[in-house]
Design a protein around this motif. Structure first.
Motif, mmCIF file in Angstrom:
data_model
loop_
_atom_site.group_PDB
_atom_site.id
_atom_site.type_symbol
_atom_site.label_atom_id
_atom_site.label_comp_id
_atom_site.label_asym_id
_atom_site.label_seq_id
_atom_site.Cartn_x
_atom_site.Cartn_y
_atom_site.Cartn_z
ATOM 1 N N ARG A 97 20.834 81.313 70.806
ATOM 2 C CA ARG A 97 19.953 82.409 71.229
ATOM 3 C C ARG A 97 19.201 83.017 70.046
ATOM 4 N NH1 ARG A 97 16.700 83.579 74.750
ATOM 5 N NH2 ARG A 97 16.397 85.733 75.341
ATOM 6 N N THR A 98 19.798 82.989 68.855
ATOM 7 C CA THR A 98 19.214 83.674 67.697
ATOM 8 C C THR A 98 18.715 82.721 66.615
ATOM 9 O OG1 THR A 98 21.429 83.869 66.717
ATOM 10 C CG2 THR A 98 20.664 85.704 68.062
ATOM 11 N N GLY A 111 28.689 92.177 78.506
ATOM 12 C CA GLY A 111 28.570 92.330 79.951
ATOM 13 C C GLY A 111 29.357 91.263 80.687
ATOM 14 N N ALA A 112 29.269 90.032 80.183
ATOM 15 C CA ALA A 112 30.028 88.932 80.782
ATOM 16 C C ALA A 112 31.527 89.215 80.708
ATOM 17 C CB ALA A 112 29.698 87.624 80.069
ATOM 18 N N TYR A 113 31.952 89.777 79.580
ATOM 19 C CA TYR A 113 33.373 90.074 79.403
ATOM 20 C C TYR A 113 33.863 91.069 80.450
ATOM 21 C CZ TYR A 113 37.482 92.447 77.567
ATOM 22 O OH TYR A 113 38.709 93.037 77.441
ATOM 23 N N SER A 150 27.991 88.165 65.808
ATOM 24 C CA SER A 150 28.803 87.382 66.745
ATOM 25 C C SER A 150 30.288 87.658 66.544
ATOM 26 C CB SER A 150 28.509 85.888 66.586
ATOM 27 O OG SER A 150 28.885 85.428 65.308
ATOM 28 N N SER A 151 30.702 87.860 65.293
ATOM 29 C CA SER A 151 32.108 88.138 65.003
ATOM 30 C C SER A 151 32.499 89.535 65.461
ATOM 31 C CB SER A 151 32.376 87.986 63.497
ATOM 32 O OG SER A 151 32.059 86.690 63.054
ATOM 33 N N GLU A 173 20.426 92.018 72.510
ATOM 34 C CA GLU A 173 20.409 91.337 73.800
ATOM 35 C C GLU A 173 21.557 90.343 73.915
ATOM 36 O OE1 GLU A 173 17.057 88.868 76.193
ATOM 37 O OE2 GLU A 173 17.841 87.968 74.357
ATOM 38 N N ALA A 174 21.728 89.489 72.899
ATOM 39 C CA ALA A 174 22.796 88.491 72.920
ATOM 40 C C ALA A 174 24.168 89.161 72.976
ATOM 41 C CB ALA A 174 22.695 87.586 71.690
#
Length: 287
Positions: free
Chosen positions: A157-158, A24-26, A171-172, A17-18
C-alpha cells in the motif's frame, strides 16, 4: 513549496489510511471472533481441550477474508503484493527453514535462560504428537496471515511513496496496537511486540520476501505456546509438550505475558534489529 506540502500530506495520509484499515479490520474481526467465528468453530470442532487450544488461531480466517477483499478493492496494491510474494521464489525453502530455526532458537533460548535463572521449571505435559502437528499448521496459518496483512499488504500500500524507516515504524506500531487488549499486556510487553514487528519488517526488507518473517513468526508462537506451554501474546495453551509447574516475575520472565513481557527479551530483540540493520547495509540497501 505548496507541492511539497501536498506531497507530504499525501504520504502521511497513506500511512494513516493503511493503519486505520488494519486497526478497523482488527476490531471487526475481534467482534466476529467473539460472537460468530469462535461459537461456529466450537459447534463444528466441539468444545474439548484440543479444540479450544487451537480455535483462537483459526479466528484469523476473518483477517484472511479482509485481506482478500482489500486486494480486490485496491488492484494496484494487489499487483505489488503479488510481485513481492513472487520475489525470491528460488530461496523459499531456504528462507522457511532458516526462519523456523531462528524463531525456535530465539524463543527457546529466552525460555532456557528463564529456567536456568530459576524463574520457572519445565516438565513433560499432556499433548500428543497428532495434536502438536495440527497445532503447528494452525499457528503457521495465523502467523502467516498476520505477516501478509501487517507486512506485505502494508508495504504494498505504501511502496514507492514513503521512506522505508517510516513504513517499518508505522507497520510495527500498528502491529503492537492490535495486541494492546490482550490479557496481561504492559507497556514493556507492547514495546516488545513493536520490536518483534520491526524484526519481521526488516527481515522482509533484507530477504525481499515475507516467507522468512512468516516462518520466524510461526516458530516463535508455536515454540512458546505449544512446545513449552507459556503465554503467547498473553494467552497460554492448555495443551503443550512441556509446561511449567511454577513461574515468578523477574528480569527474564513475566508470569502474565511470558517471555514477551521482559526486559531481557527487549535487549535481545534490539540486538537482532542491529544485526539486521548491519546485514541490510552490507547488502547495499539504504533504509
Amino acid at each position: 513549496m505548496k507541492e511539497q506540502t501536498e506531497y507530504r500530506f499525501t504520504r502521511a495520509g497513506l500511512l494513516i489510511e493503511a493503519s486505520l484499515i488494519i486497526l478497523g479490520a482488527y476490531f471487526v474481526i475481534k467482534f466476529l471472533r467473539s460472537y460468530i467465528i469462535f461459537p461456529g468453530l466450537l459447534k463444528v470442532l466441539g468444545n474439548g481441550e484440543a479444540a479450544t487450544a487451537v480455535i483462537p488461531y483459526l479466528g484469523h480466517i476473518g483477517f484472511l477474508i479482509i485481506l482478500l477483499i482489500m486486494l480486490v478493492v485496491f488492484p494496484a496494491d494487489k499487483r505489488v503484493f503479488m510481485e513481492m510474494l513472487d520475489a525470491g521464489k528460488g530461496k523459499r525453502i531456504k528462507n522457511i527453514l532458516i526462519g523456523l530455526l531462528v524463531g525456535f532458537l530465539m524463543n527457546a533460548g529466552l525460555i532456557s535462560v528463564a529456567v536456568m535463572h530459576g524463574d520457572m521449571d519445565m516438565v513433560w505435559s499432556n499433548a500428543n504428537l497428532g495434536f502438536i502437528v495440527i497445532a503447528f499448521f494452525v499457528v503457521m496459518f495465523q502467523s502467516s496471515v498476520e505477516e501478509l496483512l501487517n507486512r506485505s499488504w502494508f508495504l504494498a500500500r505504501t511502496k514507492n511513496h514513503i521512506p522505508m524507516p517510516l513504513v517499518v515504524f508505522a507497520s510495527s506500531f500498528v502491529f503492537s496496537m492490535i495486541h494492546w487488549l490482550n490479557p496481561g499486556i504492559t507497556v514493556l510487553a507492547a514495546l516488545n511486540v513493536f520490536l518483534a514487528g520491526v524484526i519481521f519488517a526488516l527481515s522482509m526488507y533484507y530477504t525481499g520476501n515475507v516467507i522468512f518473517a512468516c516462518a520466524y513468526h510461526t516458530a516463535w508462537n508455536f515454540t512458546q505456546n505449544f512446545l513449552f506451554g507459556l503465554p503467547c501474546s498473553g494467552t497460554p495453551s492448555s495443551l503443550a509438550v512441556m509446561a511449567p509447574t511454577f513461574t515468578k516475575d523477574s528480569f527474564f520472565y513475566d508470569p502474565a505475558f511470558g517471555i514477551e513481557g521482559t526486559v531481557f527479551t527487549m535487549i535481545m530483540q534490539v540486538v537482532v534489529i542491529i544485526i539486521l540493520g548491519v546485514l541490510i547495509k552490507k547488502r547495499g540497501r539504504a533504509i
